[in-house]
Design a protein around this motif. Sequence first.
Motif, PDB file in Angstrom:
ATOM      1  N   ASP A 278       0.838  -1.206   0.000  1.00  0.00           N
ATOM      2  CA  ASP A 278       0.000   0.000   0.000  1.00  0.00           C
ATOM      3  C   ASP A 278       0.873   1.256   0.000  1.00  0.00           C
ATOM      4  OD1 ASP A 278      -1.941   1.914   0.404  1.00  0.00           O
ATOM      5  OD2 ASP A 278      -2.402   1.324   2.450  1.00  0.00           O
ATOM      6  N   ILE A 279       1.843   1.304   0.904  1.00  0.00           N
ATOM      7  CA  ILE A 279       2.742   2.460   0.983  1.00  0.00           C
ATOM      8  C   ILE A 279       3.564   2.597  -0.290  1.00  0.00           C
ATOM      9  CG2 ILE A 279       4.773   3.395   2.167  1.00  0.00           C
ATOM     10  CD1 ILE A 279       3.682   2.133   4.751  1.00  0.00           C
ATOM     11  N   THR A 280       4.036   1.465  -0.813  1.00  0.00           N
ATOM     12  CA  THR A 280       4.893   1.489  -2.007  1.00  0.00           C
ATOM     13  C   THR A 280       4.210   2.143  -3.189  1.00  0.00           C
ATOM     14  OG1 THR A 280       6.040  -0.520  -1.289  1.00  0.00           O
ATOM     15  CG2 THR A 280       6.216   0.073  -3.626  1.00  0.00           C
ATOM     16  N   ILE A 281       2.924   1.818  -3.404  1.00  0.00           N
ATOM     17  CA  ILE A 281       2.233   2.399  -4.551  1.00  0.00           C
ATOM     18  C   ILE A 281       1.733   3.809  -4.250  1.00  0.00           C
ATOM     19  CG2 ILE A 281      -0.105   1.531  -4.070  1.00  0.00           C
ATOM     20  CD1 ILE A 281      -0.229   0.877  -7.127  1.00  0.00           C
ATOM     21  N   MET A 282       1.387   4.082  -2.991  1.00  0.00           N
ATOM     22  CA  MET A 282       0.910   5.419  -2.639  1.00  0.00           C
ATOM     23  C   MET A 282       1.997   6.473  -2.796  1.00  0.00           C
ATOM     24  SD  MET A 282      -1.608   4.904   0.648  1.00  0.00           S
ATOM     25  CE  MET A 282      -1.900   6.671   0.782  1.00  0.00           C
ATOM     26  N   GLN A 283       3.235   6.123  -2.445  1.00  0.00           N
ATOM     27  CA  GLN A 283       4.314   7.118  -2.534  1.00  0.00           C
ATOM     28  C   GLN A 283       4.595   7.511  -3.976  1.00  0.00           C
ATOM     29  OE1 GLN A 283       7.815   6.465  -3.585  1.00  0.00           O
ATOM     30  NE2 GLN A 283       7.298   4.418  -4.334  1.00  0.00           N
TER      31      GLN A 283
END
Length: 270
Positions: A48-53
């Motif tokens: 989730d964090i990887t794609i959000m950033q």
Amino acid sequence: MSKAFLSPGEIAEATIATGVKKANHSTVNMIILGILAGLFISIGGHADITIMQTFTDIDIGITKFLGGAVFPVGLLLVVVAGGELFTGNCLMTMALVDKKITLNQMLKNWSLVYLGNFIGSIIFAASLVFAGAYKLGGPMAETALTIATGKMSASVAQIIVKGIYANILVCLAVWLAYGAQDIASKTIAMWFPVMTFVMLGFEHSIANMFFLPLAKFLGFEVSWAQMWLHNIIPATIGNIIGGGIVIPLLYYIVYILPQRKADIKSKSRA
């Protein structure tokens, strides 16, 4: 020809049977499967964090949608590969109300699985920071800190409410998975409810066991006591209400209680 999916009434019976199985796991298995589930959910959080950033500067709606779209891999691994997740196990109250398990059995499962979930989450968060996946000042770290700031900025009451809706959706995802009869169907059935709760910013206690410690390891100024008292425990309370009361008890009233009453009448006539 076998059925492609179960009816709601059949899913309710399957949920009770699954609750009985979960209640009779050994202590060691509960902890091991709990650790694995904490790891799996944390993998979804990391994705989730990887794609959000990547999309933070484009559009917040698209960012939340894409982050939510990858997070469900965690629950998929729990349900299909095998794991014990506290939030999904809130459905065990249906077996409790049906008198198939005892309160002590359910609370033992919840406690050990909850502990295991925390261990798995904290190990994964710490290992990612150690491995350099989150470099201070980089977009990954900044996104993780932003998520933690948002979670700690909400009031306790707001977190409880968000926790209720998070686990309504998570337990509905598990409910639908019980009704699906093959892996592809289970995947589709679970994906959309979980994606929706993440996209809408609801509070999942086990996911927060990853997001908040991760931010703390990155320098986020929050004590362990603040983390637990202000977010994780309120989210847990909300999760229990949504997944342990709203979904299982209402469905029990609709699908199981009439059948049990009919069985009692049938036995009395015999």
